[in-house]
Design a protein around this motif. Sequence first.
Motif, PDB file in Angstrom:
ATOM      1  N   LYS A  29       0.812  -1.221   0.000  1.00 11.77           N
ATOM      2  CA  LYS A  29       0.000   0.000   0.000  1.00 11.77           C
ATOM      3  C   LYS A  29       0.843   1.267   0.000  1.00 11.77           C
ATOM      4  O   LYS A  29       0.324   2.362  -0.098  1.00 11.77           O
ATOM      5  N   GLY A  30       2.155   1.124   0.157  1.00  9.49           N
ATOM      6  CA  GLY A  30       3.033   2.276   0.028  1.00  9.49           C
ATOM      7  C   GLY A  30       3.584   2.855   1.315  1.00  9.49           C
ATOM      8  O   GLY A  30       4.261   3.875   1.282  1.00  9.49           O
ATOM      9  N   LEU A  31       3.310   2.241   2.469  1.00 12.08           N
ATOM     10  CA  LEU A  31       3.915   2.743   3.711  1.00 12.08           C
ATOM     11  C   LEU A  31       5.415   2.528   3.681  1.00 12.08           C
ATOM     12  O   LEU A  31       5.901   1.531   3.146  1.00 12.08           O
ATOM     13  N   MET A  32       6.141   3.482   4.259  1.00 13.66           N
ATOM     14  CA  MET A  32       7.600   3.417   4.254  1.00 13.66           C
ATOM     15  C   MET A  32       8.145   3.805   5.619  1.00 13.66           C
ATOM     16  O   MET A  32       7.504   4.572   6.346  1.00 13.66           O
ATOM     17  N   PRO A  33       9.329   3.298   5.986  1.00 13.13           N
ATOM     18  CA  PRO A  33       9.964   3.760   7.214  1.00 13.13           C
ATOM     19  C   PRO A  33      10.112   5.286   7.170  1.00 13.13           C
ATOM     20  O   PRO A  33      10.438   5.857   6.138  1.00 13.13           O
ATOM     21  N   LEU A  69      -4.040   8.509   7.592  1.00 11.90           N
ATOM     22  CA  LEU A  69      -3.478   9.786   7.178  1.00 11.90           C
ATOM     23  C   LEU A  69      -2.048   9.784   7.678  1.00 11.90           C
ATOM     24  O   LEU A  69      -1.803   9.605   8.879  1.00 11.90           O
ATOM     25  N   ILE A  70      -1.107   9.910   6.763  1.00 15.91           N
ATOM     26  CA  ILE A  70       0.306   9.907   7.131  1.00 15.91           C
ATOM     27  C   ILE A  70       0.949  11.208   6.683  1.00 15.91           C
ATOM     28  O   ILE A  70       0.403  11.934   5.855  1.00 15.91           O
ATOM     29  N   ARG A  71       2.100  11.483   7.235  1.00 13.53           N
ATOM     30  CA  ARG A  71       2.937  12.590   6.773  1.00 13.53           C
ATOM     31  C   ARG A  71       4.255  11.986   6.323  1.00 13.53           C
ATOM     32  O   ARG A  71       4.858  11.194   7.035  1.00 13.53           O
ATOM     33  N   ARG A  72       4.640  12.356   5.125  1.00 10.98           N
ATOM     34  CA  ARG A  72       5.915  11.906   4.570  1.00 10.98           C
ATOM     35  C   ARG A  72       6.624  13.156   4.063  1.00 10.98           C
ATOM     36  O   ARG A  72       6.117  13.853   3.196  1.00 10.98           O
ATOM     37  N   ASP A  75       4.559  16.316   4.096  1.00 12.81           N
ATOM     38  CA  ASP A  75       3.345  16.379   3.276  1.00 12.81           C
ATOM     39  C   ASP A  75       2.329  15.324   3.720  1.00 12.81           C
ATOM     40  O   ASP A  75       2.684  14.155   3.883  1.00 12.81           O
ATOM     41  N   PRO A  76       1.064  15.722   3.874  1.00 12.34           N
ATOM     42  CA  PRO A  76       0.039  14.742   4.241  1.00 12.34           C
ATOM     43  C   PRO A  76      -0.392  13.923   3.027  1.00 12.34           C
ATOM     44  O   PRO A  76      -0.390  14.417   1.899  1.00 12.34           O
ATOM     45  N   ARG A  77      -0.725  12.676   3.276  1.00 10.26           N
ATOM     46  CA  ARG A  77      -1.284  11.816   2.232  1.00 10.26           C
ATOM     47  C   ARG A  77      -2.079  10.702   2.881  1.00 10.26           C
ATOM     48  O   ARG A  77      -1.818  10.305   4.004  1.00 10.26           O
ATOM     49  N   PHE A  78      -3.059  10.206   2.160  1.00 14.49           N
ATOM     50  CA  PHE A  78      -3.878   9.097   2.645  1.00 14.49           C
ATOM     51  C   PHE A  78      -3.366   7.790   2.071  1.00 14.49           C
ATOM     52  O   PHE A  78      -2.987   7.713   0.913  1.00 14.49           O
TER      53      PHE A  78
END
Length: 79
Positions: A29-33, A69-72, A75-78
């Motif tokens: 799904k695209g989550l990253m450390p 809702l994450i911040r990378r 920048d916020p992204r869902f």
Amino acid sequence: PELSGEFGLTDTTGLVVTAIDPASDAATKGLMPGDLITEAGQQPVTSVADFEARIAETIEAGRKSLLLLIRRGGDPRFV
């Protein structure tokens, strides 16, 4: 907060993703450390207990996914 310097985070309200299994659904799904999870199921998360509660609510409702809702890089992204 102790991980904010390591991952270059300025906002530390949430949960820091420290590692991802490359074969997991999270990786697919695209989550990253370094990602900072700030909401799960449109509710703020500030602890592992909060996150686990949102997961339990999702399972109890019979849903198979949970909107994060994450911040990378600030920048916020869902996901």
